[in-house]
Structures are given as C-alpha cells and as structure tokens.
Design a protein around this motif. Structure first.
Motif, short mmCIF file in Angstrom:
data_model
loop_
_atom_site.label_atom_id
_atom_site.label_comp_id
_atom_site.label_asym_id
_atom_site.label_seq_id
_atom_site.Cartn_x
_atom_site.Cartn_y
_atom_site.Cartn_z
N SER A 245 0.70 -1.06 -0.11
CA SER A 245 0.03 -0.13 -0.05
C SER A 245 0.77 1.35 0.10
CB SER A 245 -0.92 -0.23 1.20
OG SER A 245 -0.06 -0.09 2.42
N TYR A 246 2.07 1.14 -0.13
CA TYR A 246 2.93 2.34 0.02
C TYR A 246 4.19 2.05 -0.92
CZ TYR A 246 5.56 -0.38 3.24
OH TYR A 246 6.54 -1.55 3.82
N THR A 247 4.81 3.14 -1.28
CA THR A 247 5.88 2.94 -2.38
C THR A 247 7.35 3.47 -1.55
OG1 THR A 247 5.70 5.39 -3.40
CG2 THR A 247 4.56 3.41 -4.44
N LEU A 248 8.56 3.08 -2.33
CA LEU A 248 9.89 3.55 -1.67
C LEU A 248 10.63 4.18 -2.91
CD1 LEU A 248 10.89 0.10 -0.01
CD2 LEU A 248 9.71 1.78 0.91
N HIS A 249 11.66 4.96 -2.54
CA HIS A 249 12.66 5.41 -3.35
C HIS A 249 13.75 5.80 -2.79
CE1 HIS A 249 12.02 9.97 -2.69
NE2 HIS A 249 11.96 9.34 -1.52
N LEU A 250 14.83 6.05 -3.73
CA LEU A 250 16.33 6.11 -3.31
C LEU A 250 16.39 7.68 -3.00
CD1 LEU A 250 17.92 4.31 -5.97
CD2 LEU A 250 17.87 3.61 -3.44
N ASN A 251 15.90 8.02 -1.84
CA ASN A 251 16.07 9.55 -1.37
C ASN A 251 17.52 9.71 -0.69
OD1 ASN A 251 16.13 8.11 1.40
ND2 ASN A 251 14.07 8.17 1.67
N MET A 252 17.77 10.70 0.13
CA MET A 252 18.96 11.28 0.38
C MET A 252 19.62 10.04 1.40
SD MET A 252 16.32 12.52 2.05
CE MET A 252 15.56 13.14 3.53
N PHE A 253 18.90 9.21 1.84
CA PHE A 253 19.28 7.83 2.74
C PHE A 253 19.42 6.82 1.79
CE2 PHE A 253 16.42 10.29 5.78
CZ PHE A 253 17.38 10.98 6.40
N GLY A 254 19.35 7.01 0.37
CA GLY A 254 19.56 5.53 -0.47
C GLY A 254 20.81 4.88 -0.39
N ASP A 255 22.08 5.72 -0.06
CA ASP A 255 23.28 5.53 0.14
C ASP A 255 23.94 5.05 1.55
OD1 ASP A 255 23.51 7.88 0.65
OD2 ASP A 255 25.57 8.09 -0.22
N TRP A 256 22.75 5.29 2.66
CA TRP A 256 23.17 5.06 3.95
C TRP A 256 23.08 3.35 4.09
CZ3 TRP A 256 22.01 8.95 8.05
CH2 TRP A 256 22.27 10.21 7.74
N PRO A 257 23.77 2.69 4.81
CA PRO A 257 23.49 1.46 5.41
C PRO A 257 22.63 1.63 6.76
CG PRO A 257 26.05 2.09 5.42
CD PRO A 257 25.57 3.09 5.07
N ILE A 258 21.75 0.42 6.80
CA ILE A 258 20.70 0.63 7.64
C ILE A 258 21.25 1.09 9.16
CG2 ILE A 258 20.90 -1.84 8.19
CD1 ILE A 258 17.68 0.42 8.22
N MET A 259 22.38 0.54 9.40
CA MET A 259 22.98 0.75 10.74
C MET A 259 23.41 2.20 11.02
SD MET A 259 22.32 -1.63 12.61
CE MET A 259 23.35 -1.21 13.96
N SER A 260 23.96 2.90 9.92
CA SER A 260 24.21 4.25 10.15
C SER A 260 23.00 5.18 10.30
CB SER A 260 25.11 4.58 8.65
OG SER A 260 26.37 4.22 8.71
N TYR A 261 22.11 4.91 9.40
CA TYR A 261 20.73 5.30 9.48
C TYR A 261 20.14 5.17 11.11
CZ TYR A 261 15.66 5.19 9.36
OH TYR A 261 14.23 5.65 9.49
N VAL A 262 20.22 4.31 11.59
CA VAL A 262 19.78 3.97 13.09
C VAL A 262 20.57 4.75 13.90
CG1 VAL A 262 19.21 2.35 14.80
CG2 VAL A 262 18.75 1.71 12.36
N GLU A 263 21.90 4.69 13.71
CA GLU A 263 22.78 5.22 14.96
C GLU A 263 23.07 6.56 14.85
OE1 GLU A 263 26.43 3.00 14.33
OE2 GLU A 263 25.59 1.22 15.22
N ASP A 264 22.67 7.32 13.52
CA ASP A 264 22.81 8.52 13.54
C ASP A 264 21.46 9.53 13.58
OD1 ASP A 264 25.59 8.08 12.85
OD2 ASP A 264 25.52 8.84 10.83
#
Length: 415
Positions: free
Chosen positions: A156-175
């Motif tokens: 029911s929703y879509t995704l895209h390569l936003n500004m976090f598209g090159d972020w590893p998931i752990m960097s995203y969570v920790e930062d």
C-alpha cells in the motif's frame, strides 16, 4: 503501396493496451513496458510530427483511463509528456531519482551520478564512494522489488532512493534515531489528569481532518546527522498552539532545546526524550528560530529570557495505544508530538502511500514526529528529513493497529 499510418497506429495502440493490462497484473515490470508507456504517455501535439502519423482521440481516452487507475498513474507520473525523443536526458533521470516510481534495478550508469548531484553527495575517498555505491545498488534492488509488489496491489506504499539511499541501515539507525529514555524529573507543567482532553470528551469531532487544511503548514526542516527529533517534535507542537491561538507562525528554536536541555536529561545530538524537552521548554520558554537558528550540532547554550516567544503552560501524554483518544485530542487540541519506530528500511526509504510494514513493531520507540491529521484509514505525520523524504516531508501511517507504535506516546501541549 502507401502505408495507412492511422490504421497502423491504432493497431499498435491496441496491442499496447493488451500488453499494459498484463503489465498491471504482473509485479515483474520490464524495461520494454517502461518504454512502451513512455511512448504512449507523450502528448500527441508534440509527438505525432516525429512519428509521422495522425492520432485520433483513442490515445487520449486510453491515457485518461490509465491515469484514473492509481497504481498506473504512479508509474506514468515519471514521464514528461513534452519529451518524446526517447533520450535519457538529465531531466529525465532527475525525475526518476526524485519523483519516479522505480520498478527495475536495471538503470543507466548516469543514475548514480545524478543521484550524487541531486543530494550533493561527497565522499572522502574512492573507497568510501565504492562502499556507498554498493549500499545504493542493494537499496535500488529492494526498492524496485517493493514497488513491483505495489503495482501488483500487494503493498500500500512505495519506496524510493532518497537522501538515505546510500546509507547503510546501521548508520541510519545510529545517526538519526535518537529518541531515548531519560530519567523522569518533576515538572509542574505536566498534567497527569489530562484536563484539556477530558474537557472535550463530549465534543463532536469530524470524521477526518488535517491541520494543514486549516493553514498550519510549517517550514520543512532537516535534522541532518544530529539526533534532535525530540527537539523538533516539541517545538512544532508548541508553535502549532501559537498558530492555533494567535494566527502567526512564530517558528521556534529546536537548537535551543538541543543546546540547553542537558540538565533535564537530554544529550544534545546524541538523543533526548519528549518529556525532558517539555520540562525544559515549560521552565525556560522557547525563543524564535530566527534568533537561535538550527545548526545540526550541539553548541553553547545562549539566549536571553526577554526573547522568549512561547512557553508551555501544561502538557500531557495520552493513554498508550488509545487511538480514539489521539483522534479526539488531535481534532480538539491540535497537532501532537508522537514517538514511532522508524527502524525498518522501508521507513528509511519511504516515498508515498499508507505505510503499514508489519515489521514496524510498536515496542521500539526511537524517533519523534508531529501528528497533524487523520482519516478513518490513516494518520498524517510531519517529519524533519526535508521535502525529498516521503510525501513532501510527510507520511501516512495506517490506523487501527498501532503501526510503528504511533499511539504509544502521543503528547499534546497547552499554552
């Protein structure tokens, strides 16, 4: 023998429609379908001279019918009807990067370069860029697979390569995800009786509402690499009350909370809680952001009490999990700070639609947002990740199942 171009075009068009029918029911959209839709979506006043044929109203009617279908309109939205030369121009790639519904990971090499340009990506070394490119390609594959499922009606929703598209998931969570538990300290402004909420228990509320329709459209902000979501949520909840009562924006300073609320338990860019931020704001008051601008990092606390623009008189947190209570408080009191679980990669790369990832469990509160609206189907929330994340900086989360824990910590503020 002369070729009847009109007859030929109509035959080709019927074949295209048949092909697109199967495309719409098949999650595995290929590049051929992509190109066919591109040709079909061109405005014939610009394209017909190049194709050398006269097109009757059948093409227009077909396109109109397709655009009335939500999922196909999502797919067609990336195409510029004024461009019919079939070339992958920078403009075309830019639309794909920012707005397009990616359904294949087979993209031109220019896609990565355009992505870096749009989001101003800089890497300290070639090694770092290669690592980022690897993450980006992996996310590209996941986005394409997810969006194929969306087109087939399975998401029911879509995704895209936003500004976090090159972020590893752990960097995203920790930062970024820095909503933390802090020691609860005494705050005279905290209202354990939820007086304002109870006062409105018998008031009739609308079936759906959105504070943006009532003029509350705050400037979209970005928290960058600073874990200041708690500060943004509280300043926006308070300035919503200022707008509701006085009709002016009076953008308040999240940087003030980041810099000055350490004695209340917050840790600057390393995280904080809604309760600690409210305790500070009710004690010291907040000044305007124009006097104390956001810097994306913790600095020295500096402000004058004479500059204080708003101060919470009372605040309260609604009963955990009570979505009916949230609906009533949102309609009668105003936008509220809420805590959510933003950890799934689908949250990181969210583009549009009603978010309902079953892996977004309600018991991991790690991010703060502002609740601004509701319908019977979903909640509307404002985020601090800029206009390129989600639906122009906003998100819709499905109602009724406490998705992402959106109903666990809803907090309203009173002037």
């Amino acid at each position: 023998m002369a070729v009847d171009h009109t007859h030929l075009f109509i035959m080709q068009l019927l074949l295209l429609i048949t092909h697109l029918y199967f495309v719409a029911s098949n999650p595995y959209i290929n590049e051929t379908a992509h190109k066919l839709k591109y040709i079909l979506s061109c405005r014939h006043t610009r394209c017909v001279p190049r194709l050398g044929m006269n097109v009757d109203s059948l093409a227009e009617k077909t396109l109109k019918a397709m655009r009335n279908t939500d999922r196909l309109s999502e797919y067609l939205s990336v195409f510029n009807v004024s461009d019919c030369d079939g070339e992958a121009s920078a403009d075309y790639v830019r639309r794909h990067v920012l707005d397009g519904l990616l359904t294949t990971d087979d993209v031109p090499e220019t896609h990565w370069n355009e992505y870096k340009s749009i989001y101003n990506k800089k890497y300290v070394s070639q090694t770092h860029e290669e690592a980022a490119l690897s993450v980006w390609k992996n996310n590209l594959r996941k986005v394409a697979e997810h969006n194929q499922l969306y087109l087939s009606g399975k998401r029911s929703y879509t995704l895209h390569l936003n500004m976090f598209g090159d972020w590893p998931i752990m960097s995203y969570v920790e930062d970024l995800l820095k909503l933390i538990w802090t020691i609860p300290l005494y705050d005279p402004a905290r209202d354990p009786h939820r007086t304002a909420y109870k006062r409105n228990l018998h008031q009739k509320i609308p079936r759906e509402m959105d504070w943006r329709d009532r003029g509350y459209k705050p400037r979209l902000e970005e928290q960058y690499h600073c874990g200041a979501c708690y500060a943004f949520a509280i300043t926006h909840a308070l300035q919503a009350q200022v707008y509701k009562h006085h009709g002016d924006w009076r953008e308040l300073s999240p940087q003030q909370i980041v810099d000055c609320s350490l004695p209340d338990g917050n840790q600057g860019c390393n995280g904080g809680s809604l309760e600690a931020a409210l305790r500070y704001a009710s004690r010291a008051g907040l000044i305007r952001e124009s006097y104390y601008p956001y810097r994306g990092k913790r600095g020295h606390c500096h402000y004058r009490s004479a500059e204080v623009s708003a101060r919470p008189r009372r605040w309260a947190t609604l009963p955990a999990g009570d979505e009916r209570a949230i609906e009533r408080a949102l309609a009668t009191i105003g936008p509220m700070a809420v805590a959510v679980n933003a950890e799934p990669f689908t949250f990181q790369l969210y583009r549009s639609g009603i978010y309902d990832d079953p892996f977004c469990v309600p018991w991991k509160m790690n991010h703060a947002m502002l609740l601004v609206g509701y319908t019977p189907e979903y909640w509307v929330l404002l985020n601090w990740w800029g206009r390129h994340w989600g639906e122009g900086g906003y998100m819709r989360i499905r109602r009724g199942h406490n998705v992402c824990g959106v109903a666990n910590m809803a907090t309203y503020v009173e002037l």
